[in-house]
Design an enzyme around this catalytic site. Structure first.
Site, mmCIF file in Angstrom:
data_model
loop_
_atom_site.group_PDB
_atom_site.id
_atom_site.type_symbol
_atom_site.label_atom_id
_atom_site.label_comp_id
_atom_site.label_asym_id
_atom_site.label_seq_id
_atom_site.Cartn_x
_atom_site.Cartn_y
_atom_site.Cartn_z
ATOM 1 N N SER A 95 -9.771 11.233 38.761
ATOM 2 C CA SER A 95 -8.009 11.699 39.186
ATOM 3 C C SER A 95 -7.401 11.005 37.920
ATOM 4 O O SER A 95 -7.714 11.082 36.789
ATOM 5 C CB SER A 95 -7.836 11.994 40.721
ATOM 6 O OG SER A 95 -6.758 12.922 40.929
ATOM 7 N N ASN A 119 -12.962 14.571 36.625
ATOM 8 C CA ASN A 119 -11.628 15.558 36.980
ATOM 9 C C ASN A 119 -10.049 14.947 36.384
ATOM 10 O O ASN A 119 -9.066 14.493 37.280
ATOM 11 C CB ASN A 119 -11.549 15.260 38.454
ATOM 12 C CG ASN A 119 -12.924 15.378 39.202
ATOM 13 O OD1 ASN A 119 -13.800 14.192 38.995
ATOM 14 N ND2 ASN A 119 -13.165 16.959 39.431
ATOM 15 N N HIS A 239 -12.658 19.447 42.839
ATOM 16 C CA HIS A 239 -11.617 18.370 42.397
ATOM 17 C C HIS A 239 -12.534 16.586 43.087
ATOM 18 O O HIS A 239 -12.633 15.879 43.284
ATOM 19 C CB HIS A 239 -9.839 17.565 43.006
ATOM 20 C CG HIS A 239 -9.617 16.877 43.111
ATOM 21 N ND1 HIS A 239 -8.918 16.745 41.401
ATOM 22 C CD2 HIS A 239 -8.766 16.095 43.116
ATOM 23 C CE1 HIS A 239 -8.819 15.756 41.338
ATOM 24 N NE2 HIS A 239 -8.169 15.057 42.611
#
Length: 262
Positions: A95, A119, A239
């Site tokens: 992320s 991600n 995610h």
């Protein structure tokens, strides 16, 4: 059961889990989490490599920045760790951590031997950018936000050990550290196309097939731009792929290490 607290060391002013010995792998987590989010990867890699999983500034046991900070400045905070190492590292991020990993690979090619972006965001749609910036604007830095909507985006409605662990980390997060990191994340759009085209190291771009924000199309586009890039799309994952689909990601990372360090 997910380990929510593991022993720490200090590295370059940051708190970090350090395990194993060998060539170095640096693991960078996302907003609101902490080094333990990489627990499954630490266990998979520590038998052959030195694994370093720091807490992002303002997260876990790492000190909080004194004021607003950009994504590039977050990357700068991790650079001294890379500079302490005897050889270039594989830098793996998830992320926001993936965006930092790519920033480090571009800014410090002598210290990054390969990068794996899990991600990662790339060229958000205008409506997605507006939504994430609105969420950032709603944070006041003094009260921890209700994690319910975040957990719903990450896990849907299903209950699991991974969801419970993330809930505990989000509830314990430093509200100011969370606000600063989320704001930097919301106002970053991923690496520029020309930056990816100039990336010289091997690069893995991995995401979940069910990921609505860091989409498979984003990972494939980045892989197509990077000269030594490749994409991995994990079926059934969203995610929190490093936690929910750790086996698939661990296998890919171990294969990747064997390619870059034969």
């Amino acid at each position: 059961m997910v380990s929510t607290i593991l022993p720490r060391s200090e590295m370059a002013g940051l708190s970090a889990i350090v395990a194993g010995a060998g060539r170095p792998v640096l693991l960078l987590h996302g907003v609101g989490l902490r080094a333990e989010a990489w627990g499954a990867q630490i266990e998979a890699l520590r038998g052959s490599y030195q694994v370093i999983a720091p807490d992002m500034p303002g997260h876990g046991h790492s000190p909080c920045p004194s004021g607003p900070i950009t994504l590039a400045e977050y990357a700068q905070a991790f650079l001294p760790i890379l500079q302490e190492l005897a050889e270039p590292a594989l830098v793996v991020g998830h992320s926001m951590g993936a965006m930092i990993a790519l920033e480090l690979a571009c800014r410090a090619p002598a210290n990054v031997g390969a990068v794996a972006a899990c991600n990662a965001i790339f060229e958000r749609r205008p409506e997605a950018a507006a939504a994430v910036q609105a969420r950032a604007g709603s944070l006041d830095g003094t009260i921890a936000p209700d994690p319910g909507s975040t957990l719903e985006r990450w896990f849907g409605s299903a209950q699991s050990d991974e969801r419970s662990a993330c809930e505990s980390w989000l509830l314990a997060a430093n509200p100011r550290g969370y606000q600063l990191a989320y704001t930097a994340f919301a106002h970053a759009d991923g690496p520029r196309r020309e930056t990816l085209q100039a990336l010289t190291c091997p690069a893995l771009f991995a995401t979940g097939a069910l990921e609505p924000n860091s989409t498979p199309e984003m990972s494939q586009a980045m892989a197509d731009l990077a000269p030594k890039g490749r994409a991995l799309i994990v079926e059934g994952a969203a995610h929190m792929m490093p936690m929910t689909h750790a086996g698939a990601l661990n296998s890919a990372l171990l294969d990747f290490t064997q390619e870059i360090w034969p």
